[in-house]
Design a protein around this motif. Structure first.
Motif, PDB file in Angstrom:
ATOM      1  N   UNK A 178      27.094 -26.385 119.028  1.00  0.00           N
ATOM      2  CA  UNK A 178      28.668 -26.320 118.777  1.00  0.00           C
ATOM      3  C   UNK A 178      28.840 -25.777 117.830  1.00  0.00           C
ATOM      4  N   UNK A 179      29.774 -24.712 118.002  1.00  0.00           N
ATOM      5  CA  UNK A 179      30.321 -23.992 117.089  1.00  0.00           C
ATOM      6  C   UNK A 179      31.463 -24.468 116.290  1.00  0.00           C
ATOM      7  N   UNK A 180      31.769 -24.536 115.028  1.00  0.00           N
ATOM      8  CA  UNK A 180      32.809 -24.950 114.259  1.00  0.00           C
ATOM      9  C   UNK A 180      33.660 -23.741 113.755  1.00  0.00           C
ATOM     10  N   UNK A 181      34.738 -23.461 114.041  1.00  0.00           N
ATOM     11  CA  UNK A 181      35.055 -22.212 113.424  1.00  0.00           C
ATOM     12  C   UNK A 181      36.679 -22.448 112.818  1.00  0.00           C
ATOM     13  N   UNK A 182      36.927 -21.502 111.980  1.00  0.00           N
ATOM     14  CA  UNK A 182      38.438 -21.633 111.268  1.00  0.00           C
ATOM     15  C   UNK A 182      38.461 -20.420 110.325  1.00  0.00           C
ATOM     16  N   UNK A 230      20.948 -31.851 118.876  1.00  0.00           N
ATOM     17  CA  UNK A 230      22.305 -31.215 118.847  1.00  0.00           C
ATOM     18  C   UNK A 230      22.572 -30.594 117.519  1.00  0.00           C
ATOM     19  N   UNK A 231      23.343 -29.382 117.915  1.00  0.00           N
ATOM     20  CA  UNK A 231      23.342 -28.414 116.569  1.00  0.00           C
ATOM     21  C   UNK A 231      24.890 -28.310 116.312  1.00  0.00           C
ATOM     22  N   UNK A 232      25.230 -28.386 115.252  1.00  0.00           N
ATOM     23  CA  UNK A 232      26.761 -28.357 114.777  1.00  0.00           C
ATOM     24  C   UNK A 232      26.697 -27.297 113.797  1.00  0.00           C
ATOM     25  N   UNK A 233      27.330 -26.093 113.989  1.00  0.00           N
ATOM     26  CA  UNK A 233      27.060 -24.915 112.948  1.00  0.00           C
ATOM     27  C   UNK A 233      28.570 -24.558 112.734  1.00  0.00           C
ATOM     28  N   UNK A 234      28.661 -23.892 111.423  1.00  0.00           N
ATOM     29  CA  UNK A 234      30.050 -23.234 111.086  1.00  0.00           C
ATOM     30  C   UNK A 234      29.499 -21.878 110.767  1.00  0.00           C
ATOM     31  N   UNK A 235      30.464 -20.930 111.269  1.00  0.00           N
ATOM     32  CA  UNK A 235      29.854 -19.639 110.983  1.00  0.00           C
ATOM     33  C   UNK A 235      31.262 -18.776 110.856  1.00  0.00           C
ATOM     34  N   UNK A 236      31.117 -17.667 109.942  1.00  0.00           N
ATOM     35  CA  UNK A 236      32.425 -16.773 110.297  1.00  0.00           C
ATOM     36  C   UNK A 236      31.936 -15.316 111.171  1.00  0.00           C
TER      37      UNK A 236
END
Lengths: 564, 270
Positions: free
Chosen positions: B34-38, B188-194
């Motif tokens: 799961x990618x968490x973007x912003x 399950x993988x939850x990651x934030x990245x630019x």
């Protein structure tokens, strides 16, 4: 179209740098904690200035008398003192708090000459430089009052000596950069400096013991120091008074030669920097090893086997936490130094009394040293270590986050920190006891037991307050930096706690004297300790809750990036 | 229906008057990457901090693997692994000392912690520097070590805050290899990245947060379909062309926040 700017000159750029430093200083005062810190710094500056004025007066009086008596030895000694302060203190400051990196300015279109001038100006604005320059002025003033006609050679000789010192100081620092850019070397230099400071306490007893041989060694050293800058400067001032104008001229030339040589060394380093050399730790290239074959599992070493013993004694997370704290102490030179100081100071005090001239007082002192030495040294050690408990997260750094993401109760985190300090203080008590026994005979059992129980009671109280203060007023310390910037409130709280427990000790001791029984001391502290234990555990639970509530400011402080 | 690995209900975090995370309702199913973007300051790190226990929420609920975080904090922490923003490394330990410490903090037996430490250091190619302190590691080595620490206890859910920031291509390859293996085994993988290319390549599902509010959530295909239908005719995207995550992101968040310069401004720039 021509560019809408002119080339900024030396004055403009220097004033911009000065304004920049001023703005950084002003902006830092937006924070209440920094304002409190500034107040402390101002008090320190006033105290240091008073000390500096006293030394300056001493230099002036010294200057007056050396010229009256034409004492070359005395003048050389004063000049050596100035030189050592001028050269040694800035290195020490850079070791403990990091030098200001002027290379940051090189991103701007700065001429090499401007860069050199800024470096020298910064050297002149450092406290040690200001102080040493002031003392040089005082020395010159004293000599001028003593013999106004000598001003003709006093002023240029001292002026050249000051210039040489300024250039040498910058050269030493820039060359030291290579060493100080390495954290381990920086720490080693710092520890050597502290040990050298402590061992100066041995000079008195040594001179007492090896009187004649020590005097001879000093005379020999003086002989050779004639060719070094302080000796040369003294010669340049005193030779004309004996009508040795040729000798004075030679000394001036030699002193100018030293100045030029140091300027050359400084120029070499500054030029390398100017061309882009950067030795900073963050710029250091980690050597990349060629790919190696997969390494087998690490065998369990003897040291590791010892650690598993800790595991058997304590529950796993507590054991892991305590083990990590122990490794950190082992790698923290400041903490190791704290371990060495109490027994070392005790040793020097008692050894000094034993080696000094015999007088009725020293005999009396030594007779009681066994009884007083142990509790006093233990109390001194407790002052150091219990103070640490008031900023218990100081060295956590970014690792503090692990304490919150791992499935560990915050209570265990605090308990491990307290346990470590307790172990360290017990270790100190054992070492101090051994030193006292070796030098002045064993202390009484009642005194030993009473001291240990007082230590336990005192620790319980201090830990209870310290855990709370550590969470509410955390301050991050960097390894290898001796700069103690504990929150003012925490320091005050620690001081109050220590005063209260010391007061308890004094009252109980006086009561024991009145009752004529030293066993009254352990008895009272046994009762007080028994009462303090449940209080400690109750407050530990409370502090653990505060620790969870305050995780955000604590993490923010520990992960803050510091700029020098 | 299986229990979601991560679920938030009206998750909110305020800093004084600023609402950094505003009523976020997230659902991440087990086994998802799961990618968490912003954009910067959108609330990504604040959300991940709350989900990992580094920050207390002002309001709302979080369930990890069906367990309420507030009620079962320790149990949840045993099941998750975290690489936080500041990496959470003790820089005065060596790599093996740190991993062993972390393993034991998560309740592993000493022998197991040592065995896994050796295996992880070997896998991350950090084993040939046994006496080097973490302070002397390069940034990439520190990232690899932080990831090793996050997985030493075999977590079911892994939270990664900018895991590829400042990491070279070789180290990034090692990290991706490990993450892919974990996903294959059901984690399950939850990651934030630019780095949107990385998220696009690795993640099956994405959520986008903007000014503290969740503005999009779903699989990449769902997001593409949603955005494509909103793009006016004549836009730069050709019919039938697959939208990139960058196009989706800019389309949802808006070009203003992507730092586009109006052409009339800064005309003096060469």
């Amino acid at each position: 179209m021509s560019a809408p700017y002119a080339t900024a000159g030396l004055i403009t750029q220097a004033s911009l740098v000065a304004r920049l430093r001023w703005r950084i200083f002003i902006n830092s005062l937006r924070n209440v904690r920094e304002r409190i810190s500034l107040a402390g710094n101002l008090i320190n500056t006033v105290l240091l200035s008073i000390g500096g004025l006293v030394i300056g007066a001493g230099a002036a009086i010294g200057g007056f008398y050396v010229l009256q008596n034409k004492s070359e030895g005395g003048l050389v000694l004063i000049l050596w003192g100035i030189l050592l302060v001028w050269q040694f203190v800035p290195v020490m400051t850079a070791t403990i708090s990091g030098a200001v990196d002027m290379r940051n300015l090189l991103r701007f279109p700065l001429r090499f000459s401007t860069y050199c001038v800024l470096q020298l100006a910064y050297g002149l604005s450092e406290p040690a430089g200001v102080m040493a320059l002031f003392w040089t002025g005082c020395l010159g003033l004293g000599m001028f009052v003593s013999r106004p006609s000598a001003a003709l050679w006093i002023v240029p000789a001292l002026g050249l000596f000051a210039l040489m010192n300024l250039i040498l100081e910058r050269a030493v620092l820039t060359w030291f950069d290579r060493l100080l850019s390495n954290r381990r070397v920086r720490e080693a230099v710092f520890v050597l400096f502290i040990l050298a400071m402590i061992s100066t306490n041995l000079i008195g007893p040594m001179v007492q013991r090896y009187g004649k041989r020590a005097t001879f060694a000093v005379q020999q050293a003086q002989q050779y120091s004639r060719f070094l800058p302080p000796g040369v400067a003294a010669e340049a001032i005193l030779a004309p008074m004996h009508s040795k104008f040729l000798g004075a001229g030679e000394s001036f030339v030699l002193l100018a030669g030293y100045t030029l040589a140091f300027a050359g060394l400084l120029g070499l380093r500054l030029h390398a920097q100017y061309l882009g050399e950067d030795l900073g730790e963050t710029q250091r290239v980690v050597p990349v090893k060629p790919a190696t074959k997969r390494v087998a599992a690490i065998p369990v070493s003897g040291a590791a086997a010892k650690r598993s013993l800790l595991d058997r004694i304590l529950p796993p997370p507590l054991g892991a936490l305590l083990q990590r704290e122990l490794i950190y102490v082992k790698r923290n030179n400041v903490m190791l130094l704290n371990l060495v100081l109490p027994p070392a100071i005790l040793f020097f005090v008692v050894f000094g009394a034993m080696s000094g001239p015999r007088n009725p007082g020293s005999g009396e002192f030594l007779r009681h040293a066994g009884q007083f030495g142990f509790p006093i040294a233990v109390a001194y050690a407790s002052l150091i270590f219990l103070q640490v408990s008031f900023n218990g997260f100081a060295y956590e750094g970014a690792g503090v986050q692990m304490l919150y993401v791992a499935p560990v109760r915050f209570r265990d985190v605090l308990l491990a920190k307290n346990l470590l300090l307790m172990l360290m203080m017990l270790f100190e008590a054992v070492v101090v006891g051994a030193v006292v026994t070796y030098l002045a005979g064993p202390p009484e059992s009642a005194i030993v037991l009473g001291t240990l129980l007082w230590l336990f009671f005192s620790s319980m109280l201090s830990f209870s307050l310290g855990n709370w203060a550590s969470i509410r007023f955390p301050r991050r310390f960097d390894f290898g930096q001796f700069r103690r910037r504990t929150s003012g409130f925490s320091s005050l709280l620690a001081l109050i706690a220590q005063m209260v427990t010391m007061m308890f000790a004094a009252i109980v001791y006086l009561l024991s004297l009145l009752l004529g029984s030293p066993w009254f001391i352990p008895l009272i502290f046994l009762v007080l300790s028994a009462a303090a234990v449940p209080l400690y555990f109750r407050l530990l639970g409370f502090c653990a809750e505060v620790g969870l509530d305050q995780r955000e400011p604590l993490i923010a402080e520990m992960t803050k990036v510091r700029n020098t | 229906m299986s229990t979601p690995a991560i679920e938030t209900h009206n998750l909110t975090r305020r800093f004084g008057s600023l609402v950094a995370v505003d009523n976020v309702n997230l659902t991440v199913d087990g086994g998802q990457f799961f990618g968490f973007l912003g954009p910067n300051g959108a609330g990504k790190s604040t959300t991940i901090k709350m989900l990992t226990g580094l920050l207390a929420p002002s309001a709302g609920r979080m369930n990890i693997l069906g367990l309420d975080f507030q009620q079962n904090g320790l149990e949840v922490k045993r099941q998750i692994g975290v690489v936080p923003e500041g990496l959470a490394l003790y820089d005065r330990l060596t790599g093996s000392e740190f991993l062993e410490f972390v393993g034991r903090m998560y309740g592993l037996e000493l022998a197991t912690a040592r065995q896994r430490t050796a295996e992880l250091l070997d896998f991350m190619q950090l084993a040939d520097r046994p006496k080097t302190l973490i302070a002397d590691y390069s940034h990439g080595m520190q990232k690899k070590l932080a990831l090793a620490a996050a997985v030493i206890h075999g977590p079911k859910v892994l939270f990664l805050d900018e895991p590829f920031e400042g990491v070279d291509a070789i180290a990034a390859g090692t990290l991706k290899e490990m993450l892919s293996r974990m996903i294959a085994r059901g984690a399950t993988i939850f990651l934030t990245s630019h780095v949107l290319e990385i998220v696009e390549r690795l993640c099956s599902h994405v959520a986008i947060i903007h000014q503290g509010r969740l503005v999009a959530q779903g699989s990449l295909e769902e997001l593409r379909a949603g955005v494509a239908s909103a793009i006016p005719a004549g836009a730069s995207v050709q019919p039938g062309e697959k939208l990139t995550l960058e196009q989706i992101f800019i389309s949802i968040v808006g070009p203003g926040t992507a730092g586009r310069l109006p052409t009339e401004e800064l005309s003096w720039l060469v």
